[in-house]
Motif scaffolding. Structure first.
Motif, PDB file in Angstrom:
ATOM      1  N   GLN A  48      -4.621  11.267   4.901  1.00 24.83           N
ATOM      2  CA  GLN A  48      -3.939  10.776   3.888  1.00 24.83           C
ATOM      3  C   GLN A  48      -3.411   9.321   4.472  1.00 24.83           C
ATOM      4  O   GLN A  48      -3.019   9.089   5.557  1.00 24.83           O
ATOM      5  CB  GLN A  48      -2.647  11.487   3.773  1.00 24.83           C
ATOM      6  CG  GLN A  48      -2.707  12.604   2.487  1.00 24.83           C
ATOM      7  CD  GLN A  48      -1.310  13.109   2.487  1.00 24.83           C
ATOM      8  OE1 GLN A  48      -0.371  13.162   3.266  1.00 24.83           O
ATOM      9  NE2 GLN A  48      -1.218  13.607   1.236  1.00 24.83           N
ATOM     10  N   GLY A  49      -3.426   8.489   3.244  1.00 26.76           N
ATOM     11  CA  GLY A  49      -2.860   7.147   3.747  1.00 26.76           C
ATOM     12  C   GLY A  49      -3.961   6.046   4.005  1.00 26.76           C
ATOM     13  O   GLY A  49      -5.101   6.028   4.226  1.00 26.76           O
ATOM     14  N   SER A 101      10.158   5.830  -2.255  1.00 31.84           N
ATOM     15  CA  SER A 101       8.913   6.561  -1.624  1.00 31.84           C
ATOM     16  C   SER A 101       8.316   7.518  -2.527  1.00 31.84           C
ATOM     17  O   SER A 101       7.699   8.358  -2.032  1.00 31.84           O
ATOM     18  CB  SER A 101       9.606   7.487  -0.262  1.00 31.84           C
ATOM     19  OG  SER A 101      10.673   8.356  -1.084  1.00 31.84           O
ATOM     20  N   SER A 120       4.758  11.226   6.178  1.00 33.15           N
ATOM     21  CA  SER A 120       4.627   9.894   7.097  1.00 33.15           C
ATOM     22  C   SER A 120       3.904   8.933   6.059  1.00 33.15           C
ATOM     23  O   SER A 120       3.530   9.251   5.110  1.00 33.15           O
ATOM     24  CB  SER A 120       4.031  10.427   8.407  1.00 33.15           C
ATOM     25  OG  SER A 120       2.760  11.174   7.918  1.00 33.15           O
ATOM     26  N   GLN A 121       4.018   7.787   6.855  1.00 29.85           N
ATOM     27  CA  GLN A 121       3.026   6.707   6.239  1.00 29.85           C
ATOM     28  C   GLN A 121       1.690   6.847   5.969  1.00 29.85           C
ATOM     29  O   GLN A 121       0.927   6.566   5.222  1.00 29.85           O
ATOM     30  CB  GLN A 121       3.463   5.282   6.846  1.00 29.85           C
ATOM     31  CG  GLN A 121       4.836   5.034   6.951  1.00 29.85           C
ATOM     32  CD  GLN A 121       5.520   4.762   5.726  1.00 29.85           C
ATOM     33  OE1 GLN A 121       5.052   3.809   5.205  1.00 29.85           O
ATOM     34  NE2 GLN A 121       6.589   5.315   5.342  1.00 29.85           N
ATOM     35  N   PRO A 165       2.340   4.576   0.611  1.00 25.50           N
ATOM     36  CA  PRO A 165       2.406   5.419   1.796  1.00 25.50           C
ATOM     37  C   PRO A 165       1.836   6.679   1.418  1.00 25.50           C
ATOM     38  O   PRO A 165       2.093   7.273   0.188  1.00 25.50           O
ATOM     39  CB  PRO A 165       3.916   5.797   2.231  1.00 25.50           C
ATOM     40  CG  PRO A 165       5.080   4.537   1.562  1.00 25.50           C
ATOM     41  CD  PRO A 165       3.763   4.171   0.389  1.00 25.50           C
ATOM     42  N   ARG A 166       0.738   7.152   2.136  1.00 30.88           N
ATOM     43  CA  ARG A 166      -0.080   8.428   1.831  1.00 30.88           C
ATOM     44  C   ARG A 166      -0.751   8.392   0.494  1.00 30.88           C
ATOM     45  O   ARG A 166      -1.452   9.346   0.208  1.00 30.88           O
ATOM     46  CB  ARG A 166       0.988   9.764   1.822  1.00 30.88           C
ATOM     47  CG  ARG A 166       1.895   9.867   2.696  1.00 30.88           C
ATOM     48  CD  ARG A 166       2.928  11.058   2.611  1.00 30.88           C
ATOM     49  NE  ARG A 166       3.714  11.022   1.283  1.00 30.88           N
ATOM     50  CZ  ARG A 166       4.678  10.005   1.380  1.00 30.88           C
ATOM     51  NH1 ARG A 166       5.210   9.482   2.204  1.00 30.88           N
ATOM     52  NH2 ARG A 166       5.416  10.045   0.239  1.00 30.88           N
ATOM     53  N   GLY A 167      -1.073   7.176  -0.080  1.00 25.95           N
ATOM     54  CA  GLY A 167      -1.581   7.015  -1.205  1.00 25.95           C
ATOM     55  C   GLY A 167      -3.024   6.887  -0.952  1.00 25.95           C
ATOM     56  O   GLY A 167      -3.590   6.688   0.240  1.00 25.95           O
ATOM     57  N   ASP A 168      -4.106   7.231  -1.852  1.00 22.00           N
ATOM     58  CA  ASP A 168      -5.434   7.011  -1.524  1.00 22.00           C
ATOM     59  C   ASP A 168      -6.007   5.689  -1.629  1.00 22.00           C
ATOM     60  O   ASP A 168      -6.998   5.294  -1.732  1.00 22.00           O
ATOM     61  CB  ASP A 168      -6.154   7.990  -2.308  1.00 22.00           C
ATOM     62  CG  ASP A 168      -6.010   7.805  -3.667  1.00 22.00           C
ATOM     63  OD1 ASP A 168      -5.291   6.974  -4.247  1.00 22.00           O
ATOM     64  OD2 ASP A 168      -6.494   8.754  -4.558  1.00 22.00           O
ATOM     65  N   HIS A 214       0.796  -1.235   0.127  1.00 17.58           N
ATOM     66  CA  HIS A 214      -0.061   0.006   0.001  1.00 17.58           C
ATOM     67  C   HIS A 214       0.971   1.299  -0.040  1.00 17.58           C
ATOM     68  O   HIS A 214       1.577   1.335   0.868  1.00 17.58           O
ATOM     69  CB  HIS A 214      -1.007   0.042   1.400  1.00 17.58           C
ATOM     70  CG  HIS A 214      -1.960  -1.056   1.222  1.00 17.58           C
ATOM     71  ND1 HIS A 214      -3.226  -0.976   0.584  1.00 17.58           N
ATOM     72  CD2 HIS A 214      -1.770  -2.404   1.532  1.00 17.58           C
ATOM     73  CE1 HIS A 214      -3.689  -2.249   0.698  1.00 17.58           C
ATOM     74  NE2 HIS A 214      -2.992  -3.020   1.408  1.00 17.58           N
ATOM     75  N   THR A 227      -9.430   9.071   3.875  1.00 21.32           N
ATOM     76  CA  THR A 227      -8.691   9.794   2.863  1.00 21.32           C
ATOM     77  C   THR A 227      -9.275  11.024   2.334  1.00 21.32           C
ATOM     78  O   THR A 227     -10.594  10.963   1.802  1.00 21.32           O
ATOM     79  CB  THR A 227      -8.053   8.829   1.689  1.00 21.32           C
ATOM     80  OG1 THR A 227      -7.716   7.627   2.092  1.00 21.32           O
ATOM     81  CG2 THR A 227      -7.355   9.551   0.586  1.00 21.32           C
ATOM     82  N   ARG A 262      13.092   4.142   7.481  1.00 23.31           N
ATOM     83  CA  ARG A 262      13.187   5.036   5.996  1.00 23.31           C
ATOM     84  C   ARG A 262      13.301   6.471   6.193  1.00 23.31           C
ATOM     85  O   ARG A 262      14.120   7.003   5.618  1.00 23.31           O
ATOM     86  CB  ARG A 262      11.474   5.032   5.689  1.00 23.31           C
ATOM     87  CG  ARG A 262      11.359   5.438   4.168  1.00 23.31           C
ATOM     88  CD  ARG A 262       9.912   5.419   3.865  1.00 23.31           C
ATOM     89  NE  ARG A 262       9.326   4.392   3.936  1.00 23.31           N
ATOM     90  CZ  ARG A 262       9.024   3.857   2.525  1.00 23.31           C
ATOM     91  NH1 ARG A 262       9.425   4.416   1.378  1.00 23.31           N
ATOM     92  NH2 ARG A 262       8.500   2.496   2.141  1.00 23.31           N
TER      93      ARG A 262
END
Lengths: 588, 606
Positions: free
Chosen positions: B89-90, A168, B220-221, A128-131, A126, B110, B255
């Protein structure tokens, strides 16, 4: 307008229309000839175009790729372990790989197998920060489309997964799948869209990697892109991959073309014919299924990249992996959809294509040729008086419809028996036997008047024309090739005017235009239909046709049954039915 | 006696004044290390306003102490009694990170989500105030909240119910209306953080807020930013706003550190490779090991900043707390860059209070980062995906899993889908599967026995271009069972101007909300699904151009024909032929020659 008027008056005056009608058979053949010849014209300089990237956001090869240096050690490390698994059972392999994959940070799941399919391992990263709405797919099947152990591909798949999660930049999820083979992959794609608990959104692009070797280096890359039912991945995806491969120092080929040849007219023509042939027969090759076919129907852009000629020097496996990395970065850049206008094309070489407007006339001319042949039977015929058409039509339509229905029933019931080789073998032998015997036999049970006979023949040809026209836009290659194979149907002459026309020609035409003849020829002339010997090959074609209907939602079988076999049978009926003498003949 | 009365009068007056409360401000930061080198950082700011009285219009005096002046007037103008805003987000990884912080009460789906309780005389007025409110907030928070209209707004019935106590305490003059809307497409970024910080009295200059740096928060994640305003009353006269601002973020420490070392993901140098010694390894071969569990990370690395002294307006000391396993985690506080260990193994929850103008940096250190506090398992796991094969129709599937072996889960599933998803609720099918045995059975919605799993539901169907479809299901999931809901929908055609601008990848369907309640109908957990991406059949937008050309051509042809008919004489074909014969160029030429030669002959004759 006045120009048309003048023209029309001139035509009338010189009786050209009547002339045309008389020569309709010749004109019909001419159309078919031009239609087939059109393809030879396409590779001429000026007719095709150079490929280009239509969607600017893709920006292939614009970013520096990091899959190199010590990442190679990981590929080798994984490979030395995977080599040990070559003879292990599917479950054992899946279990080992699942353990490694979950260590890399992917959400690992095993799709449970069913009676017909083995289980599939897949992992989702998944972003990171993705929708979490879109995903890119990396597929490394355990066995390549030609059945070799994909040791390099699987090693690269797992090593790339480990590498990709370090970056990233991802806005889309990344999914890696390790199916057993191509049919398992189809099972996975189906499950993804129907039943999975863990999904990663709609799949925007898929890359299948095949590298069936333990060696580190390769000479060039072959790209496979053909989907079933005439569906192709967006041309931008192929262009990106080809462009990236070139930047990584690889030469690319399509459709198994050799690499070190001059890429002139002949080369382009060969690639074009092969692409048409592969498109038309997509999904039917049971022994060499193309992975991109597994994605057809779900609006997924899929492509296979295959390492070719493994050796001990040159470009290495990480360069091959960089193709995947860079392509993913390109797809990741995509903020909108793939461009609409880039779904219909034919490739002449990795960097040349023809667009739909340029190639479409070929199949249209082919369809028109059948239409003209049908008209010719109506017009150049003393048996038909226009007054009698409406009397004959109900009977002819009924005859046609009953042939259509009965053959469709047989066709559909065969798809349920697609696993039973014996039934298929018997059907095929019967079909092929009848193809040879029936045209020469007489069918006294079927009684038709000369009028009805002509209309039945005309109707068959008309149905061919209409079906071809319908199929042309969605599946050009199938329309063109089946059109060419059906051309002999227009040579069958039954009317009194053609008394001199030899019955041998009629019989030969009928035999030549039968779908079973085409299956025989296909089976004997090209390979990949079956894993057994050449003798079984024609049966393999038949089996591929029947089984792909369910397995891949491929409607080539439906087309063959409804359009081709039905019209052929009706023409056969018309040719061999017992004909009642007409009123005039009686009085004479 | 009189004196006594006087005394009481004074006391009561004093008490009136004291009841007129002063605002207060508190802040707190929590660190919770999570498995696989992840770290949850939770910022919590609480602001209490001075006493407010909206019904008393005679008093023109209003003063905002710590409560943000930018927000107060908006709330009062639009008669908003409760306001909730979420920027997230995320994807929340409940497998790795457990249940959401604060049981999900402060995390959104989201994008941006907003809901508010508005007091008004009737619904139309309330709708007007709602639009007014989101438009004002849009400017305040630099978000596209101004795109919210009735077409995407719903009035939740079971979910997101008001939490303020003033509803019970105070007889309201008007009715209360709850509105809710979400913008799943909204990219949350630094320009949403700046207004967030501006609401705080410290404005991000000192105290805990000095740690909040947009580049780091949004690297951030997963992150979620929430703003909640409630109206609470002590009694009829003393009401105040409670403003809670929270930021929760998950940071992957490995990371972050590797990015600091090298911003590019360059390959690991050969001598730093971590290889599995039990497998083949040499200069060419390396089977990778999992990440090391050695971690040493401080605030400067995580946030790019350190705490810049105490915040002087706080009513309590600001606290930084770490929730770790003290046996293996070492937490150090560095005041003015001097080390001072504030937590070894003694305290379970070490907290550090900030004081004075000294800078403070906190460092977390361990060699066993895989040992963390036990994760709190969420009471319900939910995921949602789109199904379907073709372009014109599709399906939606929602999976719930009850991880508990003993307790059944009562929950509400809320979902609002846009009008162009034409929902067919009669196709809803519930599949219940036993998690251990794998047995399952299907109950269609038309079956009466569904009542034991779906005791109640609320459904408001969509109306084209007017409102979305609004579905709320009260569900019961037995222990150790999974539930799957699936239904079908049609994709409707849009007018060409209704498509979003060219650069779009489809239509985002907003996240659904799951609210788990206990026996007393009290909310115990809240979670959101991910948004879904719907692709509608999209026309090629060069088509209008083609249509214009085609139409023009047809019109030109028709014009030519009609014009010909109007201006030309109609004659029979014989007449026309005769005319042509008379006027053919050959004849004309011959006539001309004849005329000229006749002239010459005339001259000769002369």
């Amino acid at each position: 307008m006045s120009l048309l008027e003048t023209l029309h008056r001139k035509l009338e005056k010189h009786g050209i229309i009547a002339q045309c009608i008389r020569y309709l058979p010749v004109i019909s053949f001419l159309f078919a000839f031009i239609g087939a010849g059109w393809i030879f014209f396409l590779p001429v300089q000026g007719q095709y175009r150079d490929t280009y990237i239509s969607e600017n956001a893709l920006m292939p090869s614009q970013a520096y790729n990091f899959y190199r240096e010590s990442e190679w050690n990981f590929v080798r490390g994984y490979r030395s372990e995977i080599e040990k698994l070559a003879n292990a059972s599917h479950e054992e392999r899946t279990e080992k790989l699942a353990e490694w994959l979950s260590q890399t940070g992917f959400k690992t799941t095993v799709q449970e197998g069913s009676d017909d399919h083995l289980s599939n391992l897949y992992g989702i990263l998944h972003a990171p920060r993705g929708d979490d709405t879109e995903a890119m797919l990396l597929v490394a099947p355990w066995f390549t489309s030609s059945g070799e152990f994909n040791v390099g591909g699987v090693s690269l798949g797992i090593a790339l997964a480990r590498f990709l999660q370090r970056l990233s930049v991802w806005a889309k999820n990344i999914i890696v799948v390790f199916p057993e083979d191509q049919s398992s992959l189809r099972y996975w794609v189906k499950g993804y869209h129907e039943s999975f608990d863990h999904t990663g959104g709609s799949i925007e692009g898929a890359i299948v990697v095949e590298f069936p070797s333990s060696l580190d280096y390769l000479k060039y890359v072959e790209v496979d892109y053909v989907g079933v039912n005439g569906q192709l991945p967006n041309l931008d995806l192929i262009n990106s991959v080809v462009m990236i491969a070139r930047h990584e120092g690889f030469d690319t080929t399509l459709h198994g073309m050799p690499i070190n040849v001059s890429r002139g007219y002949i080369y382009r023509l060969k690639t074009l014919w092969r692409s048409i042939f592969h498109l038309a027969t997509a999904g039917l090759r049971r022994a060499r299924q193309n992975s991109a076919e597994a994605f057809s129907g779900w609006n997924i852009q899929a492509i296979t990249i295959r390492g070719m000629e493994f050796c001990n020097e040159g470009s290495d496996i990480t360069s091959f992996g960089r193709i995947v990395e860079a392509t993913f970065r390109s797809i990741n850049n995509l903020l909108e959809k793939w461009h609409q206008s880039f779904f219909f094309y034919l490739m002449l070489s990795p960097v040349h294509f023809v667009s739909i407007a340029t190639y479409l006339p070929a199949a249209v001319l082919m369809a028109v040729s059948f239409f003209l042949a049908s008209l010719s039977i109506i017009f150049n015929n003393d048996d038909i008086s226009f007054k009698n058409i409406d009397i004959a039509l109900p009977k002819v339509s009924f005859l046609f419809a009953s042939v259509l229905v009965s053959e469709s029933v047989i066709g559909i019931s065969l798809t349920y028996a697609s696993d039973c080789e014996l039934i298929l073998l018997l059907t095929f032998i019967t079909g092929a036997g009848l193809t040879i015997i029936l045209p020469t036999a007489k069918l006294p049970q079927i009684v038709l008047t000369a009028n009805e006979r002509s209309i039945l023949q005309a109707l068959s040809l008309f149905v061919v024309a209409v079906s071809l026209l319908m199929v042309t836009v969605v599946h050009f290659s199938l329309a063109l090739l089946s059109g060419i194979a059906m051309i002999p149907l227009t040579f069958v002459r039954l009317q009194k005017e053609h008394a001199k026309h030899s019955p041998v020609v009629n019989n030969a035409s009928l035999i030549a235009s039968s779908p079973f003849t085409t299956m025989l020829i296909l089976g004997l002339l090209s390979d990949g239909w079956t894993s057994k010997g050449l003798i079984w090959s024609p049966l393999g074609v038949f089996q591929g046709l029947v089984s792909s209907f369910d397995a891949l939602n491929c409607w080539t079988w439906a087309f063959v049954v409804i359009c081709w076999f039905t019209t052929w049978s009706c023409t056969l009926l018309a040719a061999n039915a017992k004909v009642l003498p007409t009123e005039r003949e009686k009085t004479e | 006696m009189l004196r006594n009365w006087g005394f009481w009068l004074i006391v009561s007056q004093f008490s009136l004044v004291f009841c007129n409360q002063k605002g207060s401000f508190k802040e707190r930061l929590d660190f919770t290390p999570l498995p696989k080198n992840n770290l949850l950082a939770s910022f919590n700011f609480e602001i209490k306003s001075d006493t407010v009285n909206w019904y008393d219009t005679s008093s023109t005096y209003s003063h905002y102490t710590v409560f943000p002046k930018s927000l107060g007037p908006i709330l009062e103008d639009t008669k908003t009694r409760e306001l909730h805003l979420r920027f997230s987000q995320g994807w929340w990884d409940s497998e790795l990170w457990g249940s959401l912080p604060q049981n999900g009460s402060q995390s959104g789906g989201t994008g941006v989500e907003v809901w508010a309780v508005i007091e008004a005389d009737n619904k139309t007025e309330a709708e007007g105030e709602w639009i007014h409110l989101v438009n004002s907030l849009s400017g305040l928070f630099c978000a596209s909240l101004n795109f919210i209209d009735n077409v995407i707004t719903t009035n939740p019935v079971y979910s997101l119910q008001p939490t303020s106590n003033f509803i019970n305490e105070l007889p309201t003059e008007g009715d209360l209306f709850l509105f809710r809307s979400a913008l799943p497409r909204e990219p949350v970024c630094t320009e949403n953080l700046t207004p967030f910080l501006d609401l705080l009295p410290s404005k991000g200059k000192n105290g805990l807020s000095s740690l909040l740096n947009g580049h780091k928060v949004y690297d951030s994640q997963w992150n979620s930013m929430s703003i909640d305003v409630e109206t609470n009353c002590d009694d009829e006269l003393n009401c105040h706003y409670d403003l809670k601002q929270n930021i929760h973020m998950i940071v992957n420490t490995k990371r972050v550190l590797s990015k600091l070392r090298d911003p590019l993901p360059v390959p690991t140098p050969g001598n730093e490779l971590r290889c599995d010694r039990t497998k083949k390894h040499d200069a060419y071969y390396c089977f990778p090991l999992v990440d090391s569990t050695d971690i040493k990370i401080d605030m400067r690395e995580i946030f790019g900043n350190i705490i810049n002294g105490e915040n002087t307006v706080t009513t309590e000391k600001s606290r930084v707390c770490a929730h770790t396993v003290p046996e293996v985690w070492k937490v150090l506080a560095k005041v003015n860059d001097y080390d001072s260990v504030f937590a070894y193994s003694e305290v379970q929850e070490p907290c550090y209070e900030i004081s004075g103008t000294d800078t403070l940096n906190i460092e977390l250190k361990t060699d066993r980062s895989d040992i963390t506090l036990p994760l709190k398992e969420p009471p319900l796991v939910v995921s949602r995906s789109l199904t379907g094969y073709s372009q014109d129709s599709g399906g939606l599937r929602i999976d719930f899993r009850n991880p508990s072996d003993s307790e059944e889960v009562n929950f509400v599933y809320y979902q609002s889908t846009p009008w162009y998803m034409k929902t067919y609720l009669h196709t809803l099918k519930m599949t219940l599967t036993n998690n251990t045995s794998g047995e399952s059975f299907v109950i269609p919605i038309t079956d009466r026995s569904i009542v034991s799993y779906l005791p109640e539901f609320y459904y408001e169907p969509m109306i084209d271009r007017v409102r979305p479809s609004h579905l709320e299901l009260k569900l019961v999931l037995p222990p150790n069972f999974s539930m799957r809901l699936a239904y079908k929908f049609d994709k409707l055609m849009l007018k060409y101007a209704e498509y979003p601008p060219d650069a779009n990848h489809g239509f985002e369907i907003e996240p659904a909300i799951v609210t788990v309640v206990d026996k007393f109908n009290k909310v115990i957990y809240e979670a959101r699904t991910t948004p879904a991406l719907l692709t509608l059949p999209t026309p090629d937008f060069s088509m209008p151009y083609n249509v214009i050309i085609l139409t023009s051509t047809v019109m030109a042809l028709a014009f030519g024909g009609i014009f010909n008919l109007i201006v030309k004489r109609v004659v029979t074909e014989e007449q026309a032929e005769y005319y042509y014969q008379q006027n053919s160029p050959k004849l004309r030429l011959r006539r001309l020659i004849a005329r000229i030669s006749a002239k010459f002959q005339k001259k000769k004759a002369d």
